[in-house]
Design a protein around this motif. Sequence first.
Motif, PDB file in Angstrom:
ATOM      1  N   GLY A  23      17.750  14.032  12.809  1.00 30.52           N
ATOM      2  CA  GLY A  23      17.121  14.101  11.492  1.00 30.52           C
ATOM      3  C   GLY A  23      18.152  14.026  10.386  1.00 30.52           C
ATOM      4  O   GLY A  23      19.356  13.905  10.615  1.00 30.52           O
ATOM      5  N   GLY A  24      17.678  14.101   9.163  1.00 26.22           N
ATOM      6  CA  GLY A  24      18.556  13.987   8.009  1.00 26.22           C
ATOM      7  C   GLY A  24      18.755  12.536   7.612  1.00 26.22           C
ATOM      8  O   GLY A  24      18.228  11.616   8.239  1.00 26.22           O
ATOM      9  N   VAL A  25      19.511  12.336   6.534  1.00 31.57           N
ATOM     10  CA  VAL A  25      19.747  10.990   6.015  1.00 31.57           C
ATOM     11  C   VAL A  25      21.244  10.746   5.899  1.00 31.57           C
ATOM     12  O   VAL A  25      22.018  11.639   5.561  1.00 31.57           O
ATOM     13  CB  VAL A  25      19.054  10.776   4.651  1.00 31.57           C
ATOM     14  CG1 VAL A  25      17.572  10.556   4.829  1.00 31.57           C
ATOM     15  CG2 VAL A  25      19.298  11.954   3.711  1.00 31.57           C
ATOM     16  N   VAL A  26      21.641   9.504   6.184  1.00 32.08           N
ATOM     17  CA  VAL A  26      23.049   9.098   6.194  1.00 32.08           C
ATOM     18  C   VAL A  26      23.302   8.130   5.045  1.00 32.08           C
ATOM     19  O   VAL A  26      22.472   7.268   4.754  1.00 32.08           O
ATOM     20  CB  VAL A  26      23.409   8.436   7.544  1.00 32.08           C
ATOM     21  CG1 VAL A  26      24.837   7.889   7.514  1.00 32.08           C
ATOM     22  CG2 VAL A  26      23.252   9.445   8.681  1.00 32.08           C
TER      23      VAL A  26
ATOM     24  N   PHE B 160      30.132  18.444 -12.082  1.00 33.57           N
ATOM     25  CA  PHE B 160      29.922  17.252 -12.898  1.00 33.57           C
ATOM     26  C   PHE B 160      30.722  16.030 -12.444  1.00 33.57           C
ATOM     27  O   PHE B 160      30.616  14.962 -13.039  1.00 33.57           O
ATOM     28  CB  PHE B 160      30.201  17.521 -14.397  1.00 33.57           C
ATOM     29  CG  PHE B 160      29.359  18.621 -14.960  1.00 33.57           C
ATOM     30  CD1 PHE B 160      27.997  18.465 -15.121  1.00 33.57           C
ATOM     31  CD2 PHE B 160      29.934  19.832 -15.305  1.00 33.57           C
ATOM     32  CE1 PHE B 160      27.211  19.497 -15.630  1.00 33.57           C
ATOM     33  CE2 PHE B 160      29.161  20.876 -15.816  1.00 33.57           C
ATOM     34  CZ  PHE B 160      27.792  20.701 -15.976  1.00 33.57           C
ATOM     35  N   ALA B 161      31.528  16.184 -11.376  1.00 30.31           N
ATOM     36  CA  ALA B 161      32.195  15.016 -10.812  1.00 30.31           C
ATOM     37  C   ALA B 161      31.164  14.144 -10.101  1.00 30.31           C
ATOM     38  O   ALA B 161      30.140  14.639  -9.600  1.00 30.31           O
ATOM     39  CB  ALA B 161      33.282  15.452  -9.833  1.00 30.31           C
ATOM     40  N   THR B 162      31.435  12.861 -10.047  1.00 28.02           N
ATOM     41  CA  THR B 162      30.604  11.929  -9.289  1.00 28.02           C
ATOM     42  C   THR B 162      31.484  11.334  -8.196  1.00 28.02           C
ATOM     43  O   THR B 162      32.496  10.694  -8.498  1.00 28.02           O
ATOM     44  CB  THR B 162      30.044  10.812 -10.190  1.00 28.02           C
ATOM     45  OG1 THR B 162      29.297  11.402 -11.259  1.00 28.02           O
ATOM     46  CG2 THR B 162      29.129   9.887  -9.403  1.00 28.02           C
ATOM     47  N   ARG B 163      31.126  11.559  -6.943  1.00 25.13           N
ATOM     48  CA  ARG B 163      31.954  11.139  -5.813  1.00 25.13           C
ATOM     49  C   ARG B 163      31.170  10.259  -4.842  1.00 25.13           C
ATOM     50  O   ARG B 163      29.960  10.422  -4.670  1.00 25.13           O
ATOM     51  CB  ARG B 163      32.487  12.360  -5.063  1.00 25.13           C
ATOM     52  CG  ARG B 163      33.337  13.306  -5.891  1.00 25.13           C
ATOM     53  CD  ARG B 163      34.597  12.647  -6.383  1.00 25.13           C
ATOM     54  NE  ARG B 163      35.449  13.585  -7.121  1.00 25.13           N
ATOM     55  CZ  ARG B 163      36.350  13.217  -8.020  1.00 25.13           C
ATOM     56  NH1 ARG B 163      36.532  11.927  -8.283  1.00 25.13           N
ATOM     57  NH2 ARG B 163      37.086  14.114  -8.649  1.00 25.13           N
ATOM     58  N   SER B 164      31.912   9.374  -4.179  1.00 23.05           N
ATOM     59  CA  SER B 164      31.326   8.463  -3.197  1.00 23.05           C
ATOM     60  C   SER B 164      32.101   8.567  -1.895  1.00 23.05           C
ATOM     61  O   SER B 164      33.027   7.782  -1.645  1.00 23.05           O
ATOM     62  CB  SER B 164      31.364   7.016  -3.710  1.00 23.05           C
ATOM     63  OG  SER B 164      30.653   6.879  -4.909  1.00 23.05           O
ATOM     64  N   PRO B 165      31.784   9.530  -1.038  1.00 20.09           N
ATOM     65  CA  PRO B 165      32.499   9.646   0.241  1.00 20.09           C
ATOM     66  C   PRO B 165      32.238   8.425   1.117  1.00 20.09           C
ATOM     67  O   PRO B 165      31.235   7.736   0.956  1.00 20.09           O
ATOM     68  CB  PRO B 165      31.914  10.919   0.856  1.00 20.09           C
ATOM     69  CG  PRO B 165      30.598  11.111   0.179  1.00 20.09           C
ATOM     70  CD  PRO B 165      30.747  10.556  -1.202  1.00 20.09           C
ATOM     71  N   ASP B 166      33.133   8.174   2.044  1.00 24.28           N
ATOM     72  CA  ASP B 166      32.976   7.011   2.921  1.00 24.28           C
ATOM     73  C   ASP B 166      31.736   7.128   3.791  1.00 24.28           C
ATOM     74  O   ASP B 166      31.100   6.125   4.123  1.00 24.28           O
ATOM     75  CB  ASP B 166      34.228   6.839   3.785  1.00 24.28           C
ATOM     76  CG  ASP B 166      35.431   6.404   2.953  1.00 24.28           C
ATOM     77  OD1 ASP B 166      35.257   5.569   2.061  1.00 24.28           O
ATOM     78  OD2 ASP B 166      36.530   6.937   3.189  1.00 24.28           O
ATOM     79  N   ALA B 167      31.388   8.336   4.174  1.00 21.02           N
ATOM     80  CA  ALA B 167      30.149   8.593   4.917  1.00 21.02           C
ATOM     81  C   ALA B 167      29.678   9.987   4.546  1.00 21.02           C
ATOM     82  O   ALA B 167      30.487  10.878   4.286  1.00 21.02           O
ATOM     83  CB  ALA B 167      30.383   8.496   6.422  1.00 21.02           C
ATOM     84  N   ALA B 168      28.357  10.173   4.502  1.00 20.91           N
ATOM     85  CA  ALA B 168      27.807  11.475   4.154  1.00 20.91           C
ATOM     86  C   ALA B 168      26.471  11.663   4.854  1.00 20.91           C
ATOM     87  O   ALA B 168      25.772  10.693   5.165  1.00 20.91           O
ATOM     88  CB  ALA B 168      27.634  11.605   2.638  1.00 20.91           C
ATOM     89  N   TRP B 169      26.139  12.917   5.077  1.00 24.92           N
ATOM     90  CA  TRP B 169      24.857  13.263   5.697  1.00 24.92           C
ATOM     91  C   TRP B 169      24.252  14.459   4.961  1.00 24.92           C
ATOM     92  O   TRP B 169      24.967  15.392   4.586  1.00 24.92           O
ATOM     93  CB  TRP B 169      25.049  13.625   7.170  1.00 24.92           C
ATOM     94  CG  TRP B 169      23.789  14.078   7.856  1.00 24.92           C
ATOM     95  CD1 TRP B 169      22.787  13.296   8.364  1.00 24.92           C
ATOM     96  CD2 TRP B 169      23.389  15.436   8.108  1.00 24.92           C
ATOM     97  NE1 TRP B 169      21.794  14.083   8.912  1.00 24.92           N
ATOM     98  CE2 TRP B 169      22.138  15.399   8.762  1.00 24.92           C
ATOM     99  CE3 TRP B 169      23.966  16.673   7.832  1.00 24.92           C
ATOM    100  CZ2 TRP B 169      21.469  16.549   9.152  1.00 24.92           C
ATOM    101  CZ3 TRP B 169      23.302  17.829   8.207  1.00 24.92           C
ATOM    102  CH2 TRP B 169      22.061  17.751   8.874  1.00 24.92           C
ATOM    103  N   ILE B 170      22.925  14.399   4.740  1.00 24.01           N
ATOM    104  CA  ILE B 170      22.182  15.476   4.096  1.00 24.01           C
ATOM    105  C   ILE B 170      20.956  15.777   4.944  1.00 24.01           C
ATOM    106  O   ILE B 170      20.269  14.861   5.413  1.00 24.01           O
ATOM    107  CB  ILE B 170      21.747  15.094   2.667  1.00 24.01           C
ATOM    108  CG1 ILE B 170      22.976  14.802   1.793  1.00 24.01           C
ATOM    109  CG2 ILE B 170      20.900  16.195   2.032  1.00 24.01           C
ATOM    110  CD1 ILE B 170      22.623  14.336   0.387  1.00 24.01           C
ATOM    111  N   SER B 171      20.658  17.048   5.124  1.00 21.65           N
ATOM    112  CA  SER B 171      19.474  17.439   5.898  1.00 21.65           C
ATOM    113  C   SER B 171      18.207  16.983   5.203  1.00 21.65           C
ATOM    114  O   SER B 171      18.163  16.812   3.975  1.00 21.65           O
ATOM    115  CB  SER B 171      19.441  18.961   6.083  1.00 21.65           C
ATOM    116  OG  SER B 171      19.183  19.601   4.835  1.00 21.65           O
ATOM    117  N   ASP B 172      17.158  16.783   5.986  1.00 20.95           N
ATOM    118  CA  ASP B 172      15.874  16.349   5.423  1.00 20.95           C
ATOM    119  C   ASP B 172      15.346  17.342   4.389  1.00 20.95           C
ATOM    120  O   ASP B 172      14.814  16.951   3.349  1.00 20.95           O
ATOM    121  CB  ASP B 172      14.839  16.174   6.544  1.00 20.95           C
ATOM    122  CG  ASP B 172      15.094  14.940   7.386  1.00 20.95           C
ATOM    123  OD1 ASP B 172      15.434  13.889   6.808  1.00 20.95           O
ATOM    124  OD2 ASP B 172      14.950  15.020   8.617  1.00 20.95           O
ATOM    125  N   VAL B 173      15.477  18.637   4.688  1.00 12.39           N
ATOM    126  CA  VAL B 173      14.943  19.660   3.791  1.00 12.39           C
ATOM    127  C   VAL B 173      15.587  19.561   2.415  1.00 12.39           C
ATOM    128  O   VAL B 173      14.897  19.584   1.385  1.00 12.39           O
ATOM    129  CB  VAL B 173      15.156  21.071   4.383  1.00 12.39           C
ATOM    130  CG1 VAL B 173      14.809  22.141   3.353  1.00 12.39           C
ATOM    131  CG2 VAL B 173      14.314  21.251   5.642  1.00 12.39           C
TER     132      VAL B 173
END
Length: 200
Positions: A76-79, A91-104
């Motif tokens: 589950g979650g989104v990549v 307030f920083a805006t970052r773009s990691p090479d890969a990231a994952w966030i839980s669905d909730v």
Amino acid sequence: MTVVINDWRGEGPEPLELAYEMDDNAFYEFCRRNPHLRFERNPDRTIIIMPNTGGKTGIRNTKILSKLYSWSEGFGGVVFDSSTAFKLPNFATRSPDAAWISDVRWNALSEEEQERFPPIAPDFVIELMSVSDNLKKAQEKMLEYIENGVQLAWLIQPATQTVFIYRADGTISKITDFSEKLSGENVAPGFEFSLQLLLK
């Protein structure tokens, strides 16, 4: 607020600096009008022009993303890939090479927040260094991730076969053996990545 575009890395002549008056909406539109460029933004609103990756780094990024996505299909979650920018609490805006966030956590955002630069720190981020990247600056960024709510962060440096693992409890581990597998620990349970894939 006044922001400055600055892509200088400490070598060669001083950079050309251009000042703009930008709020969050203006910055989002600025990025959309320049899709051929990648930007990050520091807490002081300084805009950083991010360089494109080389071929080997691109291949390595793809291997990491494909493994992370395959795991998330079952768990589950989104990549997200490196083209996604997240607005962090500082307030920083970052773009990691890969990231994952839980669905909730992802589903708690509004449609508009998901569509633009999501105002959320990912649960898990991965940064893959290229040969030209500055280690000190990369390590500072990893600490920033953790300070802003990221639970687990990997900083991978293939050139020296070194990995730094940052955790929400403040602990940092260093791995110098690319025969090992990295673990998503309790943040991304069951996710493993074989570092040997980055040597091929």
